[in-house]
Motif scaffolding. Structure first.
Motif, PDB file in Angstrom:
ATOM      1  N   LYS A 146      21.414  74.845  74.036  1.00  0.00           N
ATOM      2  CA  LYS A 146      21.974  74.563  75.441  1.00  0.00           C
ATOM      3  C   LYS A 146      21.433  73.415  76.260  1.00  0.00           C
ATOM      4  O   LYS A 146      22.170  72.633  76.886  1.00  0.00           O
ATOM      5  CB  LYS A 146      21.844  75.823  76.312  1.00  0.00           C
ATOM      6  CG  LYS A 146      22.606  77.035  75.963  1.00  0.00           C
ATOM      7  CD  LYS A 146      22.472  78.246  76.736  1.00  0.00           C
ATOM      8  CE  LYS A 146      23.312  79.404  76.209  1.00  0.00           C
ATOM      9  NZ  LYS A 146      23.205  80.495  77.422  1.00  0.00           N
ATOM     10  N   ASN A 147      20.021  73.079  75.959  1.00  0.00           N
ATOM     11  CA  ASN A 147      19.580  72.027  77.012  1.00  0.00           C
ATOM     12  C   ASN A 147      19.459  70.946  76.369  1.00  0.00           C
ATOM     13  O   ASN A 147      19.221  70.835  74.854  1.00  0.00           O
ATOM     14  CB  ASN A 147      18.228  72.526  77.607  1.00  0.00           C
ATOM     15  CG  ASN A 147      18.023  73.679  78.385  1.00  0.00           C
ATOM     16  OD1 ASN A 147      19.249  73.905  79.335  1.00  0.00           O
ATOM     17  ND2 ASN A 147      17.119  74.469  78.205  1.00  0.00           N
ATOM     18  N   GLU A 148      19.693  69.963  76.643  1.00  0.00           N
ATOM     19  CA  GLU A 148      19.469  68.506  75.987  1.00  0.00           C
ATOM     20  C   GLU A 148      18.153  68.437  75.545  1.00  0.00           C
ATOM     21  O   GLU A 148      17.203  68.431  76.616  1.00  0.00           O
ATOM     22  CB  GLU A 148      20.127  67.274  77.110  1.00  0.00           C
ATOM     23  CG  GLU A 148      20.073  65.797  76.258  1.00  0.00           C
ATOM     24  CD  GLU A 148      21.038  65.858  75.168  1.00  0.00           C
ATOM     25  OE1 GLU A 148      21.328  64.458  74.705  1.00  0.00           O
ATOM     26  OE2 GLU A 148      21.811  66.746  74.923  1.00  0.00           O
ATOM     27  N   ILE A 149      18.006  67.831  74.494  1.00  0.00           N
ATOM     28  CA  ILE A 149      16.764  67.561  73.852  1.00  0.00           C
ATOM     29  C   ILE A 149      16.144  66.224  74.366  1.00  0.00           C
ATOM     30  O   ILE A 149      16.785  65.389  74.879  1.00  0.00           O
ATOM     31  CB  ILE A 149      16.485  67.695  72.523  1.00  0.00           C
ATOM     32  CG1 ILE A 149      17.602  66.744  71.701  1.00  0.00           C
ATOM     33  CG2 ILE A 149      16.908  69.189  72.009  1.00  0.00           C
ATOM     34  CD1 ILE A 149      17.379  66.799  70.294  1.00  0.00           C
ATOM     35  N   PHE A 194      11.079  64.556  60.130  1.00  0.00           N
ATOM     36  CA  PHE A 194      11.047  66.052  60.449  1.00  0.00           C
ATOM     37  C   PHE A 194      10.029  66.581  61.373  1.00  0.00           C
ATOM     38  O   PHE A 194      10.250  67.789  61.930  1.00  0.00           O
ATOM     39  CB  PHE A 194      11.360  66.986  59.078  1.00  0.00           C
ATOM     40  CG  PHE A 194      12.829  66.820  58.709  1.00  0.00           C
ATOM     41  CD1 PHE A 194      13.884  67.510  59.313  1.00  0.00           C
ATOM     42  CD2 PHE A 194      13.260  65.740  57.589  1.00  0.00           C
ATOM     43  CE1 PHE A 194      15.229  67.398  58.920  1.00  0.00           C
ATOM     44  CE2 PHE A 194      14.605  65.976  57.226  1.00  0.00           C
ATOM     45  CZ  PHE A 194      15.524  66.599  58.013  1.00  0.00           C
ATOM     46  N   VAL A 195       9.001  66.181  61.184  1.00  0.00           N
ATOM     47  CA  VAL A 195       7.894  66.242  62.548  1.00  0.00           C
ATOM     48  C   VAL A 195       8.367  66.030  63.522  1.00  0.00           C
ATOM     49  O   VAL A 195       8.137  67.123  64.704  1.00  0.00           O
ATOM     50  CB  VAL A 195       6.723  65.775  61.969  1.00  0.00           C
ATOM     51  CG1 VAL A 195       5.652  65.681  63.140  1.00  0.00           C
ATOM     52  CG2 VAL A 195       5.924  65.797  60.645  1.00  0.00           C
ATOM     53  N   MET A 238      10.762  67.778  68.939  1.00  0.00           N
ATOM     54  CA  MET A 238      11.881  67.979  69.877  1.00  0.00           C
ATOM     55  C   MET A 238      12.416  69.179  70.275  1.00  0.00           C
ATOM     56  O   MET A 238      13.341  69.410  71.258  1.00  0.00           O
ATOM     57  CB  MET A 238      12.790  66.823  69.597  1.00  0.00           C
ATOM     58  CG  MET A 238      14.066  67.132  68.476  1.00  0.00           C
ATOM     59  SD  MET A 238      14.909  65.684  68.039  1.00  0.00           S
ATOM     60  CE  MET A 238      16.062  66.529  66.855  1.00  0.00           C
ATOM     61  N   LEU A 239      12.257  70.085  69.260  1.00  0.00           N
ATOM     62  CA  LEU A 239      13.133  71.446  69.365  1.00  0.00           C
ATOM     63  C   LEU A 239      12.170  72.486  69.752  1.00  0.00           C
ATOM     64  O   LEU A 239      12.526  73.556  70.128  1.00  0.00           O
ATOM     65  CB  LEU A 239      13.834  71.865  68.281  1.00  0.00           C
ATOM     66  CG  LEU A 239      15.030  70.981  67.647  1.00  0.00           C
ATOM     67  CD1 LEU A 239      15.514  71.618  66.596  1.00  0.00           C
ATOM     68  CD2 LEU A 239      16.133  70.941  68.897  1.00  0.00           C
ATOM     69  N   LYS A 240      10.737  72.285  69.741  1.00  0.00           N
ATOM     70  CA  LYS A 240       9.721  73.147  69.805  1.00  0.00           C
ATOM     71  C   LYS A 240       9.812  73.995  71.282  1.00  0.00           C
ATOM     72  O   LYS A 240       9.700  75.229  71.151  1.00  0.00           O
ATOM     73  CB  LYS A 240       8.289  72.346  70.008  1.00  0.00           C
ATOM     74  CG  LYS A 240       7.247  73.440  69.806  1.00  0.00           C
ATOM     75  CD  LYS A 240       5.808  72.589  69.660  1.00  0.00           C
ATOM     76  CE  LYS A 240       4.813  73.740  69.883  1.00  0.00           C
ATOM     77  NZ  LYS A 240       3.519  72.684  69.711  1.00  0.00           N
ATOM     78  N   ALA A 241      10.144  73.110  72.232  1.00  0.00           N
ATOM     79  CA  ALA A 241      10.295  74.018  73.800  1.00  0.00           C
ATOM     80  C   ALA A 241      11.344  74.762  73.663  1.00  0.00           C
ATOM     81  O   ALA A 241      11.188  75.911  74.572  1.00  0.00           O
ATOM     82  CB  ALA A 241      10.384  72.589  74.725  1.00  0.00           C
TER      83      ALA A 241
END
Length: 412
Positions: free
Chosen positions: A203-206, A254-255, A260-263
């Motif tokens: 949903k949120n922009e990364i 990929f690290v 960038m998706l961790k949060a």
């Protein structure tokens, strides 16, 4: 009413894609059966060509088509007849390849249907570029990259005619052209497309800076790792070094993908059904394993022999297609209720599919390892790989039956 009609049309598309997947899987199962009980009137090579084309273009390509139209094309544009007409024309070309490759292998009709598919894919790329690839969202940039790789991959196909005319089918240029097409189809078009669809689910922009690094590294690594299949035919240390750089860049990419998706991972997992979590886990684990396998290919001895061992080659292809790409496609379908996660038949089908996939991978890589160390054939190899493949077929049958039932109930 128009929106409901659109959903109904796309549901039909999804079922057609699964039928293509089932037919490709049945062809694969028949090839396994062939090793146990050779059938006189079946040409294994023809069947292999039909299996690979239907799996790649009838399942993967068309399901990506469906999901791009669903998620990226604005409703007032995706409801236009062109997308429905283009889907069925593309399916016609797939059925043509399904029959012609099975009957005659690479010959006039199979080439005609393959060429038709490529031309239709150009039309699709043009429509997507026109209707959705505007704006600065990260998922759209990734989709744009995927489309460019799709177009680039076809350079390999168009070059086959001139190559055959100049040096014939047995030269290294012919093989390199085929590998060029396959590399940019799987690692460029398909992988970037499913990642774009995956990012669309957040949903949120990364973070744009982290995405920029990920995107550039992924694009560069995809381009330079074409050096690996080239190294099978051209022995040169520089080519191996270029491939090694590409593999390292892919790892770093990929690290950044994880960072960038961790949060958003906790929120994302909480929004998923158990079935969606299961297939997304399959995709992520398969992606992780693919990176590890490619890192192992930095070892010269493994790299030089990997493409000569059939178990490694087929295992790696299935790791990408059945594990990563199909895993993400299944996850997106379940997350958005385009497949019903509430159906016990579907859940059983997914479990059968995953069991079949995992065991075929274990058997293929184990057998490849035995050949690598000159140990020989795994006991009951052909019987066990046939049984594992049967689970994949059974899983797809259960999913299709459930979806047809649900479609009938809604129609009533």
């Amino acid at each position: 009413m128009k929106f409901l009609t659109k959903i109904s049309v796309q549901k039909s598309w999804i079922i057609v894609c699964f039928f293509n997947f089932l037919i490709a899987s049945l062809m694969g199962l028949l090839m396994r059966f062939y090793y146990l009980f050779p059938v006189k009137h079946i040409n294994y090579s023809f069947l292999l060509h039909a299996h690979s084309h239907v799996a790649m273009l009838g399942w993967t390509y068309l399901m990506i088509y469906v999901l791009i139209v669903h998620f990226f094309i604005p409703k007032h544009k995706s409801s236009k007849p062109i997308y429905n007409q283009l889907f069925w024309l593309t399916e016609f070309s797939v059925v043509g390849m399904m029959i012609s490759f099975s009957v005659q292998g690479y010959a006039l009709f199979s080439i005609v249907f393959s060429t038709l598919h490529i031309l239709l894919s150009y039309v699709f790329c043009g429509l997507v570029w026109r209707d959705c690839c505007k704006g600065k969202r990260t998922d759209k940039k990734l989709l744009l990259g995927a489309i460019l790789f799709m177009i680039l991959s076809t350079v390999g196909v168009w070059s086959l005619g001139p190559i055959i005319g100049m040096v014939g089918k047995h030269g290294i240029l012919y093989q390199i052209a085929i590998q060029f097409f396959l590399h940019f189809q799987f690692n460029g078009w398909f992988l970037l497309a499913v990642l774009a669809l995956f990012l669309k689910q957040f949903k949120n922009e990364i973070d744009k800076e982290q995405f920029k690094v990920f995107f550039i590294l992924l694009i560069v690594s995809t381009i330079v790792t074409v050096a690996f299949p080239v190294s099978w035919y051209v022995k040169n240390n520089l080519i191996s070094i270029v491939n090694a750089v590409g593999i390292v860049l892919q790892l770093i990419a990929f690290v950044y993908f994880y960072k960038m998706l961790k949060a958003q991972i906790s929120w994302f997992k909480a929004s998923l059904s158990a079935t969606a979590k299961m297939v997304y886990s399959l995709a992520i684990c398969s992606l992780f394993l693919k990176i590890i396998v490619q890192l192992l290919l930095l070892i010269p001895d493994i790299a030089s022999s990997s493409h000569q061992i059939r178990g490694f080659v087929i295992g790696f292809i299935h790791l990408t297609t059945l594990g990563i790409i199909t895993g993400f496609l299944f996850g997106i379908l379940f997350q958005n209720k385009l497949l019903s996660a509430n159906s016990s038949l579907v859940r059983s089908g997914v479990k059968c599919f995953i069991v079949g996939y995992i065991f075929t991978e274990i058997i293929l890589f184990l057998q490849g390892g035995l050949f690598y160390f000159n140990i020989g054939l795994l006991p009951f190899y052909y019987e066990s790989i046939f049984a594992a493949s049967a689970f994949i077929v059974l899983g797809l049958i259960l999913i299709i039956i459930s979806e047809l039932r649900i479609k009938k109930i809604r129609a009533d």
